[in-house]
Design an enzyme around this catalytic site. Structure first.
Site: not given
Ligand SMILES: *Cc1c(COP(=O)(O)O)cnc(C)c1O
Length: 378
Positions: A46, A170, A195
């Site tokens: 962890r 993000d 992604k």
């Molecule tokens: C999918 C996504 C998230 C969340 O990510 P997870 O891996 O599904 O928890 C956050 N921000 C953006 C822009 C996303 O496309």
């Protein structure tokens, strides 16, 4: 070292013991100690795991950051950054962002007395105006999901510096290949590695990158103390994916440009949202802070009925949630990714019932256009 070389080699040096060119999957929870206070840098997975350490070194290099921390999901990465705050702190956050992030902020973190103002991130003025004495963070997403609006990263970084407020973005849609917020003055960026960084729709993961030592220490402690860490196998998948990030992104962008132009010229498409189109209101800003325009294209077909028909008529393109994989994915934000955003808020943002979001894959564009052509004519 340039981007592709770093992506292929940093953290991915041949294994010292065996020469293996692929980082071994250290599928272990614990480690032998040589005595009290004596170990080889690892004591419990962890806290640290060698496959994860390799990935974190690699990811830090992708954003030219000093630190990277990986998590079990994008949302757990975002949560870790927000948990560096305390009750009573205020966050200026983007009004248009991933629905799950909005849900985390608005339904969970508010219960712990973190306060949010959701503002239009296209306007640097409204961001500056929303800063209050207890504001500790500006949180944005660019390009945003699903409206493809941009935040002026240099301008917002300057607002953050002026008010001594952390700036976090993000960077999932752009990826480090197209945009480096830390280099533009941001304190940290987060990624859903599910992604483009994963790129093959076969894992869930997240990452935080930062060159702010104080923030890094806090995030690392939360990663360890909360424990939302990815498995060694997930880390290995991401190391593999990192090696092809540059070539995948080049093809994603090339395909998306062609599809955006095709959609913009189609008489059954009311509007196309893509920063690479000259018609996008922030096309110049996109050119100033991104190396290319990414592969997310949203378009409005006018009604739920039309969107429904199209969703049922595509064959090559998969209708489903998520994005960033080699295969093209189409989704209906109003009922899928943004279902948890109140309808009134959705409509204000432009997330109409006729809006579709396309994650353009790296298939042959002839096949994608033929598929869309049939679906739009249905
Ligand atoms: C999918 C996504 C998230 C969340 O990510 P997870 O891996 O599904 O928890 C956050 N921000 C953006 C822009 C996303 O496309």
């Amino acid at each position: 070292m340039k981007f592709s070389t770093k992506a292929i080699h940093t953290g991915q040096e041949p294994d010292e013991r065996t020469g293996a060119v692929s980082v071994p999957i250290f599928q272990t929870s614990t480690y032998a100690h040589q005595g009290i206070g004596k170990n080889k840098g690892y004591d419990y997975s962890r806290a640290e795991n060698p496959t994860r350490s390799a990935l974190e070194k690699n990811f830090a290099a992708l954003e030219s950051a000093t630190h990277a921390f990986v998590f079990a999901s994008g949302l757990s990465a975002i949560d870790a950054v927000l948990r560096t705050l305390n009750a009573g702190d205020h966050v200026v956050a983007a009004a248009d962002m991933y629905g799950g992030t909005y849900r985390l902020f608005n339904t969970i973190l508010t219960r712990f007395k973190i306060e949010f103002s959701f503002v239009d991130m296209m306007s640097s003025d409204s961001i500056a105006k929303a800063v209050k004495p207890n504001t500790k963070m500006i949180y944005t997403e660019t390009p945003s999901n699903p409206m493809m609006m941009l935040t002026d990263l240099r301008a917002v970084a300057a607002i953050g510096k002026k008010h001594n407020v952390l700036t976090v973005v993000d960077n999932t849609f752009a990826t480090p290949y197209l945009q480096n917020p830390i280099a533009l003055g941001f304190d940290a960026c987060v990624h859903s590695t599910t992604k483009y960084l994963g790129g093959h729709s076969d894992l869930i993961g997240g990452a935080v990158m930062t060159s702010n030592a104080e923030l890094a220490e806090k995030v690392k402690f939360i990663q360890y103390a909360v424990g939302a860490v990815p498995s060694p196998f997930e880390c290995w998948l991401l190391l593999r994916s990192s090696r092809t990030l540059a070539v995948r992104m080049r093809q994603h962008c090339e395909n998306a440009k062609e599809l955006a132009e095709y959609l913009a010229s189609h008489n059954k498409v009311k509007k196309v949202y893509y920063p690479g189109l000259a018609s996008h209101p922030q096309h110049e800003l996109a050119k100033a802070q991104m190396r290319d325009f990414g592969a997310m294209v949203s378009f409005d077909v006018g009604s739920l009925e039309r969107a429904q028909k199209i969703s049922e008529s595509v064959h090559v393109i998969t209708f489903g949630e998520s994005l960033g994989g080699v295969e093209s994915l189409l989704c209906h934000p109003a009922t899928m990714t943004h279902g948890s955003v109140p309808k009134e808020t959705r409509e204000k943002l432009g997330i109409t019932d006729g809006l579709l979001r396309l994650s353009v894959g790296i298939e042959d564009t002839e096949d994608l256009i033929e598929d869309l052509n049939r679906a739009l004519g249905a």
